[in-house]
Design a protein around this motif. Sequence first.
Motif, mmCIF file in Angstrom:
data_model
loop_
_atom_site.group_PDB
_atom_site.id
_atom_site.type_symbol
_atom_site.label_atom_id
_atom_site.label_comp_id
_atom_site.label_asym_id
_atom_site.label_seq_id
_atom_site.Cartn_x
_atom_site.Cartn_y
_atom_site.Cartn_z
ATOM 1 N N THR A 1 34.222 62.528 49.905
ATOM 2 C CA THR A 1 35.147 63.657 49.898
ATOM 3 C C THR A 1 34.925 64.538 51.116
ATOM 4 O O THR A 1 35.878 64.995 51.743
ATOM 5 C CB THR A 1 34.998 64.467 48.593
ATOM 6 N N GLU A 2 33.665 64.761 51.459
ATOM 7 C CA GLU A 2 33.349 65.553 52.648
ATOM 8 C C GLU A 2 33.909 64.871 53.904
ATOM 9 O O GLU A 2 34.458 65.534 54.785
ATOM 10 C CB GLU A 2 31.831 65.759 52.783
ATOM 11 N N GLU A 3 33.797 63.548 53.973
ATOM 12 C CA GLU A 3 34.323 62.804 55.125
ATOM 13 C C GLU A 3 35.850 62.878 55.174
ATOM 14 O O GLU A 3 36.441 63.007 56.250
ATOM 15 C CB GLU A 3 33.860 61.351 55.064
ATOM 16 N N LEU A 4 36.496 62.758 54.005
ATOM 17 C CA LEU A 4 37.953 62.885 53.948
ATOM 18 C C LEU A 4 38.390 64.258 54.466
ATOM 19 O O LEU A 4 39.389 64.371 55.169
ATOM 20 C CB LEU A 4 38.465 62.679 52.518
ATOM 21 N N ALA A 5 37.639 65.283 54.101
ATOM 22 C CA ALA A 5 37.968 66.643 54.551
ATOM 23 C C ALA A 5 37.890 66.735 56.070
ATOM 24 O O ALA A 5 38.763 67.337 56.705
ATOM 25 C CB ALA A 5 37.030 67.659 53.907
ATOM 26 N N GLY A 6 36.865 66.138 56.640
ATOM 27 C CA GLY A 6 36.730 66.148 58.091
ATOM 28 C C GLY A 6 37.890 65.431 58.767
ATOM 29 O O GLY A 6 38.447 65.919 59.758
ATOM 30 N N ALA A 7 38.280 64.285 58.215
ATOM 31 C CA ALA A 7 39.405 63.530 58.772
ATOM 32 C C ALA A 7 40.712 64.303 58.613
ATOM 33 O O ALA A 7 41.541 64.350 59.527
ATOM 34 C CB ALA A 7 39.503 62.162 58.101
ATOM 35 N N ALA A 8 40.895 64.921 57.443
ATOM 36 C CA ALA A 8 42.117 65.703 57.190
ATOM 37 C C ALA A 8 42.193 66.893 58.146
ATOM 38 O O ALA A 8 43.274 67.226 58.649
ATOM 39 C CB ALA A 8 42.156 66.175 55.741
#
Length: 185
Positions: A7-14
Amino acid sequence: MALDETTEELAGAAAQGDHRALGELLKRIEPAVLRHCGRILPFRQDAEEACQDTLLAVARNIGRFEGRAKFSTWLHIVTANCARTTYRSLKRRAAEQSSDELPLQKPDAARVSVIAGSRLDLLDVMEALEAEKPDLAQALVLRDICQLDYNEVAEQLRIPLGTAKSRIHQARKYVQSALGDAYGF
């Protein structure tokens, strides 16, 4: 609201503009956001409204997430702010209700749980604190509602640790004084 590494990685990508990652992120965080809103707002429908507002705020503002702190920390703040805004909006709508409509009534103490009633009282006190001393309110929200540790509060507010502790202490004294003996303070 602890989030996993994915989820943290998705946030960074988003935050970098990946729309697919944003869609996946919103799906992943929705249950946690709803639970968090439910801890702040006593009525499920209000919590659901605040949850939707939070998800919309995340979608609109994800580009502002800089990654200096964890996404979960940023999300805590957005969620708490949206829940408090929802409460203020509901309160304002009720106050603006015209006299020819259904009469405005305070919740019946026999029908509203003690927990729900005390949360409403706390929200009223937090609103007053925010109006009078916003720096204290912000520190208290981060510590007691978002459940950040003192170091995270200081980092988020960009103030020394001692100042963060002092603001939280002063805010708690304000809340304690406003709520008084009725809540065992």
